[in-house]
Scaffold this motif. Structure first.
Motif, PDB file in Angstrom:
ATOM      1  N   ASP A  84       0.814  -1.207   0.000  1.00 10.81           N
ATOM      2  CA  ASP A  84       0.000   0.000   0.000  1.00 10.81           C
ATOM      3  C   ASP A  84       0.853   1.265   0.000  1.00 10.81           C
ATOM      4  N   TRP A  85       0.201   2.407   0.181  1.00 10.10           N
ATOM      5  CA  TRP A  85       0.809   3.725  -0.024  1.00 10.10           C
ATOM      6  C   TRP A  85       2.035   3.988   0.831  1.00 10.10           C
ATOM      7  N   SER A  86       2.112   3.423   2.032  1.00  8.73           N
ATOM      8  CA  SER A  86       3.239   3.723   2.918  1.00  8.73           C
ATOM      9  C   SER A  86       4.537   3.098   2.447  1.00  8.73           C
ATOM     10  N   ASP A  87       4.450   2.105   1.573  1.00  7.67           N
ATOM     11  CA  ASP A  87       5.620   1.428   1.015  1.00  7.67           C
ATOM     12  C   ASP A  87       5.869   1.977  -0.394  1.00  7.67           C
ATOM     13  N   PRO A  88       7.087   2.426  -0.704  1.00  8.59           N
ATOM     14  CA  PRO A  88       7.345   3.010  -2.022  1.00  8.59           C
ATOM     15  C   PRO A  88       7.610   2.005  -3.123  1.00  8.59           C
ATOM     16  N   ALA A  89       7.349   0.724  -2.888  1.00 11.62           N
ATOM     17  CA  ALA A  89       7.706  -0.307  -3.869  1.00 11.62           C
ATOM     18  C   ALA A  89       7.047  -0.077  -5.222  1.00 11.62           C
ATOM     19  N   ALA A  90       5.789   0.332  -5.243  1.00 12.51           N
ATOM     20  CA  ALA A  90       5.112   0.558  -6.522  1.00 12.51           C
ATOM     21  C   ALA A  90       5.823   1.638  -7.325  1.00 12.51           C
ATOM     22  N   PHE A  91       6.340   2.636  -6.630  1.00 10.95           N
ATOM     23  CA  PHE A  91       7.042   3.746  -7.278  1.00 10.95           C
ATOM     24  C   PHE A  91       8.426   3.316  -7.743  1.00 10.95           C
ATOM     25  N   THR A  92       9.180   2.663  -6.877  1.00  8.99           N
ATOM     26  CA  THR A  92      10.551   2.279  -7.233  1.00  8.99           C
ATOM     27  C   THR A  92      10.573   1.186  -8.297  1.00  8.99           C
ATOM     28  N   GLN A  93       9.514   0.381  -8.383  1.00  7.44           N
ATOM     29  CA  GLN A  93       9.461  -0.691  -9.382  1.00  7.44           C
ATOM     30  C   GLN A  93       8.847  -0.240 -10.704  1.00  7.44           C
ATOM     31  N   GLY A  94       8.510   1.032 -10.810  1.00 10.74           N
ATOM     32  CA  GLY A  94       8.024   1.563 -12.068  1.00 10.74           C
ATOM     33  C   GLY A  94       6.577   1.252 -12.386  1.00 10.74           C
ATOM     34  N   LEU A  95       5.783   0.893 -11.364  1.00 16.58           N
ATOM     35  CA  LEU A  95       4.368   0.623 -11.603  1.00 16.58           C
ATOM     36  C   LEU A  95       3.557   1.909 -11.702  1.00 16.58           C
ATOM     37  N   THR A  96       4.113   3.000 -11.187  1.00 16.55           N
ATOM     38  CA  THR A  96       3.432   4.282 -11.204  1.00 16.55           C
ATOM     39  C   THR A  96       4.456   5.398 -11.389  1.00 16.55           C
ATOM     40  N   ALA A  97       4.042   6.460 -12.052  1.00 19.18           N
ATOM     41  CA  ALA A  97       4.954   7.589 -12.274  1.00 19.18           C
ATOM     42  C   ALA A  97       4.969   8.541 -11.094  1.00 19.18           C
ATOM     43  N   MET A  98       3.890   8.545 -10.292  1.00 23.67           N
ATOM     44  CA  MET A  98       3.793   9.411  -9.122  1.00 23.67           C
ATOM     45  C   MET A  98       3.167   8.611  -7.985  1.00 23.67           C
ATOM     46  N   GLN A  99       3.612   8.863  -6.766  1.00 20.92           N
ATOM     47  CA  GLN A  99       3.034   8.167  -5.617  1.00 20.92           C
ATOM     48  C   GLN A  99       2.974   9.090  -4.415  1.00 20.92           C
ATOM     49  N   TRP A 100       1.860   9.011  -3.720  1.00 22.50           N
ATOM     50  CA  TRP A 100       1.699   9.688  -2.430  1.00 22.50           C
ATOM     51  C   TRP A 100       2.205   8.752  -1.342  1.00 22.50           C
ATOM     52  N   SER A 101       3.182   9.196  -0.559  1.00 22.83           N
ATOM     53  CA  SER A 101       3.741   8.353   0.497  1.00 22.83           C
ATOM     54  C   SER A 101       4.290   9.257   1.593  1.00 22.83           C
ATOM     55  N   GLY A 102       5.149   8.699   2.442  1.00 25.66           N
ATOM     56  CA  GLY A 102       5.679   9.450   3.568  1.00 25.66           C
ATOM     57  C   GLY A 102       7.143   9.792   3.410  1.00 25.66           C
ATOM     58  N   LEU A 103       7.604  10.724   4.230  1.00 27.87           N
ATOM     59  CA  LEU A 103       9.021  11.097   4.214  1.00 27.87           C
ATOM     60  C   LEU A 103       9.903   9.897   4.542  1.00 27.87           C
ATOM     61  N   TRP A 104       9.387   8.977   5.383  1.00 25.00           N
ATOM     62  CA  TRP A 104      10.164   7.798   5.751  1.00 25.00           C
ATOM     63  C   TRP A 104      10.610   6.981   4.548  1.00 25.00           C
ATOM     64  N   ALA A 105       9.897   7.117   3.416  1.00 18.13           N
ATOM     65  CA  ALA A 105      10.235   6.337   2.226  1.00 18.13           C
ATOM     66  C   ALA A 105      11.397   6.930   1.438  1.00 18.13           C
ATOM     67  N   LEU A 106      11.801   8.151   1.750  1.00 15.87           N
ATOM     68  CA  LEU A 106      12.796   8.853   0.929  1.00 15.87           C
ATOM     69  C   LEU A 106      14.138   8.111   0.839  1.00 15.87           C
ATOM     70  N   PRO A 107      14.715   7.606   1.930  1.00 14.09           N
ATOM     71  CA  PRO A 107      15.988   6.885   1.783  1.00 14.09           C
ATOM     72  C   PRO A 107      15.879   5.663   0.878  1.00 14.09           C
ATOM     73  N   GLN A 108      14.776   4.936   0.974  1.00 12.99           N
ATOM     74  CA  GLN A 108      14.582   3.755   0.130  1.00 12.99           C
ATOM     75  C   GLN A 108      14.445   4.143  -1.339  1.00 12.99           C
ATOM     76  N   ILE A 109      13.733   5.232  -1.590  1.00 16.00           N
ATOM     77  CA  ILE A 109      13.571   5.709  -2.968  1.00 16.00           C
ATOM     78  C   ILE A 109      14.902   6.201  -3.526  1.00 16.00           C
ATOM     79  N   THR A 110      15.654   6.907  -2.716  1.00 14.04           N
ATOM     80  CA  THR A 110      16.965   7.393  -3.142  1.00 14.04           C
ATOM     81  C   THR A 110      17.884   6.237  -3.499  1.00 14.04           C
ATOM     82  N   LYS A 111      17.866   5.204  -2.683  1.00 10.84           N
ATOM     83  CA  LYS A 111      18.713   4.042  -2.948  1.00 10.84           C
ATOM     84  C   LYS A 111      18.333   3.370  -4.261  1.00 10.84           C
TER      85      LYS A 111
END
Length: 421
Positions: free
Chosen positions: A247-274
């Motif tokens: 769900d939205w709190s996990d950035p996996a959909a965004f990092t895996q290219g399933l969506t171009a934009m995602q609403w999530s939390g600041l906590w996801a930023l390090p994972q997205i950066t990596k």
């Protein structure tokens, strides 16, 4: 059960915790009404955080305090229910972490006035998270750490589609449609299409409040229906990713290219950066209409003192030492175990991990555009609103009639709770 700080903002920007109800107040409270070597013994409760190392850190902070013997208790299970029950007894905590306090706890005399602890630092606390901890000019808890939600967008995907980062709600609707392809959806707002996480944020972006300063529903306005109707358009045009693996709190959909934009939390930023390097940007929820402005939902746990404590002064002194004075501990708590914002604005601005790039922008958004759920926004009002929002987005229900019913419910709730004041 392990509960992460991201759960602060798990339902519509609110500070909700879930879990099976545990035994509220057993004998293991951590309180000792005696003294230890002439020093008062005070107990401090925390809910069970999900981030590794957090428990060890808060115990290390307590051990460093030399004016009292602080006994830290890590409380798994339904923490809110445990604490609410404990505050009614003489065996509860002296200092406790709280996602309120609630209006009933304040008016019931269960918590201590902490206004004097911020006599010099009040203007340095993010006002959005301090407001729900303030009632009739009195501060009842000291914010510990700020969590926030924001919009992540994939720079390369937007560039390839000729889409600018959306800074208005209309632009967001258009961008999501243009970015949707056979294999990629334009936007992810959660697997339910948005009502569970967005809450009052779209109304804030339209220049409206959930509750006005006069204590009335703040969305009895045609603007509200127009704004929520645009969320329905996103759903109806099939621009939203639904049924993602997480769900939205996990950035996996965004990092895996399933969506171009995602609403999530600041906590996801390090994972997205990596995962994506610098191929992403962040934005607040886009403004809507001439009177709108960007909106960022924020929330914060706070440290409070029980009115039943036999060591109120010692407990207050400890809270001031840890959450007002010891800025190095505040930064460590926010940024070493997860990725969060210290409640003190000056500390958030100078923290090395929050100074540059997307993190620096997020701090600015939280400071400039932050909104927290008002203290007077009761669970009954929140439930009525979110049910209506779900019907509007997913079923195409009429926004005007749905909101009229919510306004009636909210105003009735506000009359009820304010009558007790």
């Amino acid at each position: 059960m392990s509960i992460s700080r991201r759960r602060l903002l798990g339902t519509g920007g609110g500070l909700a915790l879930t879990g099976a109800l545990a035994a509220a107040c057993g004998s293991n409270t951590g309180r000792d009404d005696g003294d230890s070597g002439g020093e008062p013994v005070i107990s401090q409760w925390y809910h069970q955080y999900g981030e590794p190392g957090t428990e060890q850190a808060v115990k290390r902070y307590a051990d460093a305090y030399d004016k009292a013997d602080v006994n830290v208790q890590w409380r798994p299970g339904a923490y809110d229910q445990q604490t609410a029950a404990a505050l009614l007894t003489a065996s509860g905590p002296d200092v406790f972490e709280v996602n309120g306090p609630t209006l009933d706890q304040i008016r019931g005399g269960q918590v201590v006035d902490l206004s004097d602890l911020l006599s010099e630092a009040k203007d340095d606390i993010n006002p959005a998270v301090l407001a729900p901890k303030t009632y009739q000019g009195t501060i009842w808890a000291i914010p510990q750490v700020v969590d926030m939600q924001l919009l992540y967008y994939r720079i390369s995907m937007l560039k390839d589609a000729g889409v600018e980062p959306p800074r208005t709600l209309d632009a967001l609707v258009d961008a999501a449609k243009k970015l949707t392809t056979k294999n990629v959806k334009g936007l992810f707002l959660g697997n339910d299409g948005g009502p569970g996480v967005l809450g009052g944020t779209p109304l804030n972006a339209a220049g409206l409040d959930l509750v006005t300063e006069d204590g009335e529903a703040g969305f009895d306005d045609p603007v509200a229906a127009r704004t929520l109707g645009k969320l329905r358009q996103l759903y109806a045009e099939k621009s939203l990713l639904l049924g993602a693996p997480s769900d939205w709190s996990d950035p996996a959909a965004f990092t895996q290219g399933l969506t171009a934009m995602q609403w999530s939390g600041l906590w996801a930023l390090p994972q997205i950066t990596k995962a994506l390097g610098d191929d992403f940007g962040v934005l607040p929820f886009p403004k809507d209409g001439a009177d709108g402005r960007p909106a960022v939902p924020v929330g914060a746990y706070g440290a409070a003192v029980s009115a039943r404590s036999k060591h109120k002064d010692a407990a207050k002194a400890y809270v001031k030492w840890l959450w007002v004075e010891k800025t190095e501990y505040q930064e460590d708590f926010a940024l070493t175990y997860g990725f969060h914002i210290p409640a003190r604005i000056s500390l958030a601005k100078k923290a090395a991990k929050l100074r540059e790039g997307a993190a620096g922008e997020a701090v600015r958004y939280a400071t400039d555009y932050g909104h927290a759920e008002p203290l007077l926004w009761t669970p009954a009002s929140k439930s009525a609103y979110q049910d209506a929002l779900s019907r509007i987005i997913k079923s195409g229900a009429n926004p005007e009639s749905e909101l009229k019913a919510v306004v009636r419910k909210t105003n009735a709730e506000l009359r009820r709770v304010q009558k007790k004041s």
